[in-house]
Design an enzyme around this catalytic site. Structure first.
Site, PDB file in Angstrom:
ATOM      1  CG  ASP A 266      -2.198   0.784   0.986  1.00  0.00           C
ATOM      2  OD1 ASP A 266      -2.212   1.655   0.084  1.00  0.00           O
ATOM      3  OD2 ASP A 266      -3.188   0.542   1.696  1.00  0.00           O
ATOM      4  CD1 TRP A 267       0.875   5.607  -3.614  1.00  0.00           C
ATOM      5  CD2 TRP A 267       0.332   3.457  -3.670  1.00  0.00           C
ATOM      6  NE1 TRP A 267       0.917   5.196  -4.931  1.00  0.00           N
ATOM      7  CE2 TRP A 267       0.598   3.871  -4.993  1.00  0.00           C
ATOM      8  CE3 TRP A 267      -0.005   2.117  -3.471  1.00  0.00           C
ATOM      9  CZ2 TRP A 267       0.514   3.026  -6.099  1.00  0.00           C
ATOM     10  CZ3 TRP A 267      -0.092   1.261  -4.568  1.00  0.00           C
ATOM     11  CH2 TRP A 267       0.171   1.722  -5.849  1.00  0.00           C
TER      12      TRP A 267
END
Length: 739
Positions: A266-267
């Site tokens: 995930d970012w």
């Protein structure tokens, strides 16, 4: 609600295998690619290309170039040696984020509410057609986590249902549809990512059996459908970040489920260089932290290989997995260039309207007030009925609740190119049938009552919203802080019901709300649970209200009589998952709590009868065996029993019924929920017609996860089967005896 202190010792024992797995020497997990798998030729080509690359080029492939440093939310670097141009990774689960001429598809929860495999598949196909048309290689969806164990969970609406079976089927249909168009799907957020509060610091600590039977279950469906990539989540699991968890990425995903694809973060969920590389991470997105500061791969990963901290074989494994996804989808060929301004909408609005209407759940219909015939005067009341900032993209990532609601907020949203509000569509219908329509587009109770008084019908639209935690809306940091309708919805309905005897309440919501005050009002003749209908909101609502579409949606979660009836909540610290297997309807059944409306419930304008259940079984007791294929042991996916039932439309209008199969385990099995969904089929039947619902039970559908042997096991004894119209409206019974 969680009794953390009392369960600490039990939790510690349950988590021991996870702790041990973290302490083992990290390894390169084997890739389970059977010769007849579509992955096999993709791997052959990937390994051939790997031999042409330098270490620097390999690291360019596995390292994101930063937040929005390229045309997409995720990009890596070009590698001309093999014809690789920077990959385009884009949100999200309901359409192409940041694109200008795309369709705002319905959220996952609305698609699941149709219980219609064909509509779910078509939605995935159309999303992928738009992704491909804009040059997107990897779409960040579908969502299997949050599963939705917490009713207030901020991002539940991006996924499908707190039932893992239903979510798994929806994941599989969506992934297969997307990847048939040559677009890589990304199953997210892996794993145990159930709330927004403190999502980057909290630890989710579920025991081994709960993890397998609830939260890992839909990801097994995703892997079995050959999903190209999986996104590891922000949270920690048993104290270790998901994106550097040996147990999650290697043991469960790559080995037990035989996942041949790649894991991306995930970012901003990347926290280490060596640890994450050795424990199974394959792709760092966006490559740095949000501000471009901390960089864990790139030059750091090269240095770690050169000093021996990370074997180059591990980097080779990362690269091979990423290239295999590229070749699997044929993206090395004539793939469109990135153009987020391309007009890719085609006829895709048809799926939005159909999914919005078919996912609408009719909860109450007294005296057959619906479908409407020819009321001479109609009042439409509530700010949820009219165009506001939400519908006009007036706030970033839908982080506002003014006006009509079509989706939640956060990175899983897209911009509307148009939005049909309920009031506008009802006014158009009024002109068509010669009815006078009065609109009160506020939630002021006095104004609503004034508009409703003297009208033949009063339609009140109420809303409830949630989203991702980086945006705070009306004091809510993603997760909801209560389960009441927003903007004084209860008071508005009560005021209207005091002056009008024919009130129809329309609910646009991300999830369950408490309806006790509304249900108690005699003047509320109908409740239409319209969910999150996106851009075709008003059109779909009119389709249902006037009977052009006979409502056939069913609830994909439980609506409680009071918030305290739920046994889960958003927690300020770590979550010990002490409820175990008992979430949503499993909890209500186990605790013998009567819901307001149960899981699987939904009315129709016609009636259905169930008859003639037949069970044919060849299942045997014992553990699953066979070769590991994508999704787990091969025989877990074999059909071992078939149940059929006759469904008859006994009413006077055409309609569709979702027949549901629930399984109860033998008495000798470990403690298990009273019943669990293990099949469904939607039959569209003309008035007076009958059809056969067929439920194919796979071996995994009759298995439990045995912690001691670390295997899926079918227990001996008699399984009880129930076929019905909801989890509590069970019309037919059957059994399977396993010797």
């Amino acid at each position: 609600m969680h009794h953390q202190a009392a369960l600490a010792a039990l939790a510690a024992a349950a988590f021991a295998p996870l702790v041990q797995a973290q302490a083992e020497t990290p390894r390169v997990s084997r890739r389970a690619v059977p010769e007849d798998s579509p992955w096999a030729p993709a791997y052959a080509r990937a390994e051939e290309s790997l031999g042409l690359l330098s270490l620097e080029e390999k690291v360019d492939l596995v390292t994101g170039s930063g937040w929005h440093t390229g045309p997409c939310v995720g990009n890596n670097y070009a590698v001309p040696t093999i014809g690789w141009r920077p990959i385009c990774i884009q949100d999200g689960p309901l359409g192409v984020r940041y694109a200008t001429n795309i369709t705002a598809f319905t959220p996952g929860v609305q698609a699941a509410s149709t219980w219609d495999r064909d509509l779910i598949y078509q939605r995935g196909q159309f999303i992928a057609e738009e992704a491909r048309g804009t040059g997107v290689h990897v779409m960040l969806g579908p969502v299997g986590g949050a599963l939705g164990k917490i009713a207030e969970g901020g991002r539940n609406w991006e996924g499908f249902s707190p039932d893992p079976y239903l979510t798994g089927i929806a994941m599989a249909e969506t992934i297969e549809a997307m990847q048939a168009q040559g677009v890589q799907a990304n199953a997210k957020h892996y794993l145990l990512n159930e709330q927004e509060l403190n999502r980057v610091t909290m630890s989710s600590d579920a025991d081994d059996r709960t993890t397998h039977e609830l939260y890992l279950w839909p990801f097994a469906d995703a892997v079995h459908s050959n999903v190209a990539s999986v996104m590891c989540s922000y949270n920690r699991v048993n104290g270790t970040f998901a994106c550097e968890s040996e147990h999650l990425m290697n043991t469960l995903l790559k080995e037990e489920l035989g996942f041949p694809g790649y894991v991306l973060t995930d970012w901003g969920a990347h926290h280490s260089t060596v640890e994450s590389a050795l424990t199974g991470l394959d792709f760092s997105t966006p490559g740095t932290d949000w501000g471009g500061g901390d960089l864990f791969w790139g030059p750091q990963l090269i240095a770690a290989v050169e000093d021996g901290s990370v074997p180059e074989s591990r980097v080779d494994d990362m690269v091979t997995r990423i290239l295999a996804g590229w070749y699997l989808m044929g993206q090395d060929g004539d793939y469109p260039p990135v153009n987020l301004d391309a007009d890719v909408r085609a006829n895709h609005r048809t799926n939005v309207r159909a999914t919005a209407a078919d996912g609408t759940v009719l909860l109450k219909n007294v005296d057959g007030i619906l479908p409407l015939s020819t009321p001479a005067s109609i009042a439409v009341i509530g700010d949820g009925a009219v165009i506001g900032e939400h519908a006009t993209n007036g706030c970033p990532d839908k982080g506002c609740t003014d006006g009509a609601l079509g989706m939640g907020w956060g990175s899983g949203t897209v911009e509307y190119t148009y939005f049909v509000a309920p009031a506008d569509a009802i006014q158009a219908k009024g002109e068509e049938i010669g009815a006078a329509v009065t609109v009160s587009g506020t939630n002021d109770a006095a104004e609503g009552a004034a508009a409703a008084e003297g009208q033949d019908v009063a339609i009140v639209v109420i809303t409830s919203n949630s989203g991702e935690g980086y945006i705070v809306v009306e004091g809510m940091e993603g997760d909801r802080t209560h389960l009441d309708p927003w903007h004084n919805g209860n008071e508005l309905v009560e005021a209207v019901a005091a002056v009008n005897e024919n009130v129809i309440v329309v609910v646009h919501t991300v999830g369950a709300i408490i309806l006790d005050r509304i249900v108690a009002l005699p003047s509320v003749k109908a409740i239409v649970w319209a969910g999150l209908p996106s851009q075709e909101s008003g059109n779909a609502l009119v389709d249902v209200l006037w009977g052009d579409v006979n409502p056939s949606g069913k609830l994909v979660y439980t609506i409680a009589k009071q918030a305290s009836d739920y046994n889960t909540e958003v927690v300020p610290g770590d979550d010990d998952y002490s409820e175990g297997l008992y979430i949503d309807y499993r909890h209500f059944d186990h605790a013998n709590i009567e819901p307001e409306y149960e899981f699987g419930f939904g009315l129709s304008y016609t009636t259905f009868e169930y008859s003639d259940v037949v069970v044919d079984s060849s299942v045997t007791a014992g553990p699953a065996t066979g070769e590991t294929i994508p999704g787990g042991a091969e025989d877990l996916w074999e059909t071992v029993a078939t149940v059929t039932a006759t469904i008859s439309n006994t009413g006077e209008v055409d309609g569709a019924e979702v027949a549901q199969l629930y399984v109860s385990y033998p008495c000798g099995a470990p403690p298990t929920p009273v019943r669990q969904l293990r099949g469904f089929e939607k039959l569209r039947l003309a008035a007076g017609a009958s059809g056969t619902a067929t439920f194919n039970l796979r071996r995994r559908d009759l298995s439990y996860w045995d912690v001691a042997s670390q295997q899926w096991v079918v227990p001996q004894g008699t399984f009880r089967l129930a076929v019905g119209a909801s989890s509590r409206d069970l019309r037919l019974q059957g059994t399977i005896t396993v010797a």
